[in-house]
Design a protein around this motif. Sequence first.
Motif, PDB file in Angstrom:
ATOM      1  N   GLY A   1      33.499  27.598 -12.054  1.00 38.58           N
ATOM      2  CA  GLY A   1      33.927  26.571 -11.399  1.00 38.58           C
ATOM      3  C   GLY A   1      35.236  26.514 -10.592  1.00 38.58           C
ATOM      4  N   GLY A   2      35.837  27.678 -10.455  1.00 38.43           N
ATOM      5  CA  GLY A   2      36.738  27.765  -9.815  1.00 38.43           C
ATOM      6  C   GLY A   2      36.627  28.264  -8.464  1.00 38.43           C
ATOM      7  N   GLY A   3      37.644  27.976  -7.454  1.00 37.66           N
ATOM      8  CA  GLY A   3      37.435  28.170  -6.066  1.00 37.66           C
ATOM      9  C   GLY A   3      38.665  27.933  -5.342  1.00 37.66           C
ATOM     10  N   LEU A   4      38.034  27.681  -4.128  1.00 32.58           N
ATOM     11  CA  LEU A   4      39.451  27.184  -3.073  1.00 32.58           C
ATOM     12  C   LEU A   4      39.017  25.878  -2.638  1.00 32.58           C
ATOM     13  CD1 LEU A   4      41.411  27.900  -0.835  1.00 32.58           C
ATOM     14  CD2 LEU A   4      39.825  28.817   0.669  1.00 32.58           C
ATOM     15  N   VAL A   5      40.228  24.974  -2.800  1.00 31.04           N
ATOM     16  CA  VAL A   5      40.053  23.674  -2.338  1.00 31.04           C
ATOM     17  C   VAL A   5      41.326  23.113  -1.780  1.00 31.04           C
ATOM     18  CG1 VAL A   5      40.949  22.785  -4.554  1.00 31.04           C
ATOM     19  CG2 VAL A   5      39.589  21.354  -3.370  1.00 31.04           C
TER      20      VAL A   5
ATOM     21  N   ASN B   1      41.535  16.558 -10.178  1.00 26.80           N
ATOM     22  CA  ASN B   1      41.583  15.685  -9.215  1.00 26.80           C
ATOM     23  C   ASN B   1      43.064  15.635  -8.623  1.00 26.80           C
ATOM     24  OD1 ASN B   1      38.809  14.846  -9.695  1.00 26.80           O
ATOM     25  ND2 ASN B   1      39.522  13.003 -10.866  1.00 26.80           N
ATOM     26  N   SER B   2      42.944  15.107  -7.463  1.00 25.84           N
ATOM     27  CA  SER B   2      44.133  15.095  -6.565  1.00 25.84           C
ATOM     28  C   SER B   2      45.015  16.293  -6.565  1.00 25.84           C
ATOM     29  CB  SER B   2      45.194  13.960  -7.065  1.00 25.84           C
ATOM     30  OG  SER B   2      44.402  12.901  -7.142  1.00 25.84           O
ATOM     31  N   LEU B   3      44.349  17.483  -6.453  1.00 25.53           N
ATOM     32  CA  LEU B   3      45.070  18.792  -6.573  1.00 25.53           C
ATOM     33  C   LEU B   3      46.181  19.039  -5.721  1.00 25.53           C
ATOM     34  CD1 LEU B   3      41.597  20.701  -7.515  1.00 25.53           C
ATOM     35  CD2 LEU B   3      43.796  20.777  -8.798  1.00 25.53           C
ATOM     36  N   LYS B   4      46.925  19.739  -6.256  1.00 24.30           N
ATOM     37  CA  LYS B   4      48.297  20.267  -5.444  1.00 24.30           C
ATOM     38  C   LYS B   4      48.336  21.627  -5.408  1.00 24.30           C
ATOM     39  CE  LYS B   4      50.593  16.195  -7.665  1.00 24.30           C
ATOM     40  NZ  LYS B   4      51.742  15.964  -8.405  1.00 24.30           N
ATOM     41  N   ALA B   5      49.048  22.276  -4.401  1.00 29.02           N
ATOM     42  CA  ALA B   5      49.231  23.476  -4.179  1.00 29.02           C
ATOM     43  C   ALA B   5      49.707  24.113  -5.693  1.00 29.02           C
ATOM     44  CB  ALA B   5      50.226  23.785  -2.930  1.00 29.02           C
TER      45      ALA B   5
ATOM     46  N   GLN C   1      38.084  34.903 -19.627  1.00 31.15           N
ATOM     47  CA  GLN C   1      38.446  35.842 -19.026  1.00 31.15           C
ATOM     48  C   GLN C   1      39.291  35.091 -17.636  1.00 31.15           C
ATOM     49  OE1 GLN C   1      35.465  34.579 -18.704  1.00 31.15           O
ATOM     50  NE2 GLN C   1      35.188  34.271 -16.534  1.00 31.15           N
ATOM     51  N   GLY C   2      39.084  33.849 -17.449  1.00 30.94           N
ATOM     52  CA  GLY C   2      39.844  32.862 -16.627  1.00 30.94           C
ATOM     53  C   GLY C   2      39.018  32.925 -15.317  1.00 30.94           C
ATOM     54  N   THR C   3      39.171  31.942 -14.610  1.00 33.54           N
ATOM     55  CA  THR C   3      38.704  31.507 -13.299  1.00 33.54           C
ATOM     56  C   THR C   3      39.779  30.986 -12.374  1.00 33.54           C
ATOM     57  OG1 THR C   3      36.926  30.271 -12.192  1.00 33.54           O
ATOM     58  CG2 THR C   3      38.108  29.176 -13.729  1.00 33.54           C
ATOM     59  N   GLN C   4      39.844  31.550 -11.313  1.00 33.52           N
ATOM     60  CA  GLN C   4      40.807  31.452 -10.263  1.00 33.52           C
ATOM     61  C   GLN C   4      40.673  30.068  -9.526  1.00 33.52           C
ATOM     62  OE1 GLN C   4      43.559  33.445  -9.049  1.00 33.52           O
ATOM     63  NE2 GLN C   4      43.947  31.618  -8.063  1.00 33.52           N
ATOM     64  N   VAL C   5      41.697  29.347  -9.371  1.00 36.63           N
ATOM     65  CA  VAL C   5      41.721  27.949  -8.555  1.00 36.63           C
ATOM     66  C   VAL C   5      42.664  28.304  -7.591  1.00 36.63           C
ATOM     67  CG1 VAL C   5      42.122  25.647  -8.794  1.00 36.63           C
ATOM     68  CG2 VAL C   5      40.628  26.668 -10.577  1.00 36.63           C
ATOM     69  N   THR C   6      42.289  27.950  -6.460  1.00 40.08           N
ATOM     70  CA  THR C   6      43.329  28.330  -5.317  1.00 40.08           C
ATOM     71  C   THR C   6      43.494  26.818  -4.444  1.00 40.08           C
ATOM     72  OG1 THR C   6      43.163  30.565  -5.023  1.00 40.08           O
ATOM     73  CG2 THR C   6      44.200  29.282  -3.311  1.00 40.08           C
ATOM     74  N   VAL C   7      44.636  26.224  -4.362  1.00 41.29           N
ATOM     75  CA  VAL C   7      44.717  24.990  -3.656  1.00 41.29           C
ATOM     76  C   VAL C   7      45.618  25.219  -2.402  1.00 41.29           C
ATOM     77  CG1 VAL C   7      45.434  22.527  -3.753  1.00 41.29           C
ATOM     78  CG2 VAL C   7      44.596  23.579  -5.887  1.00 41.29           C
ATOM     79  N   SER C   8      44.836  25.087  -1.182  1.00 41.04           N
ATOM     80  CA  SER C   8      45.594  25.531   0.218  1.00 41.04           C
ATOM     81  C   SER C   8      44.776  25.039   1.103  1.00 41.04           C
ATOM     82  CB  SER C   8      45.525  27.024   0.017  1.00 41.04           C
ATOM     83  OG  SER C   8      46.018  27.121   1.337  1.00 41.04           O
ATOM     84  N   SER C   9      45.603  24.519   2.340  1.00 48.47           N
ATOM     85  CA  SER C   9      44.688  23.975   3.603  1.00 48.47           C
ATOM     86  C   SER C   9      44.596  25.036   4.521  1.00 48.47           C
ATOM     87  CB  SER C   9      45.889  23.090   3.939  1.00 48.47           C
ATOM     88  OG  SER C   9      47.024  23.341   4.262  1.00 48.47           O
TER      89      SER C   9
END
Length: 114
Positions: free
Chosen positions: A8-12, A83-87, A106-114
């Motif tokens: 479920g991780g990803g770029l948001v 929700n309301s994710l921040k960098a 094993q982990g999942t990457q979450v990246t919060v970036s514009s």
Amino acid sequence: QVQLVESGGGLVQPGGSLRLSCAASGIIFSVYNMDWYRQAPGKQREFVARILTDGTTNYANSVKGRFTIARDNAKNTLFLQMNSLKAEDTAVYYCRAAQNRILWGQGTQVTVSS
């Protein structure tokens, strides 16, 4: 085979939402207290949220009011609604099972970036 698998991780974008899942196999999921941890680049792994076997939850101050942890014992799955994710939420997110032993995914990457 004992296994915890996150997804479920990803770029948001900042302000967006993601829902992480952690599928457990090879264990009696319902008797384990379950946690989410995260590790940002160059930082130590830190606690995010916990849900006990009785459904009691607690959260790190940094995510309180924005993240919600939940579990579905029938599906052997742990969730983290973010929700309301921040960098500063950018990190690898890990699920952890704790009872008579400690298990990590094993982990999942979450990246919060514009």
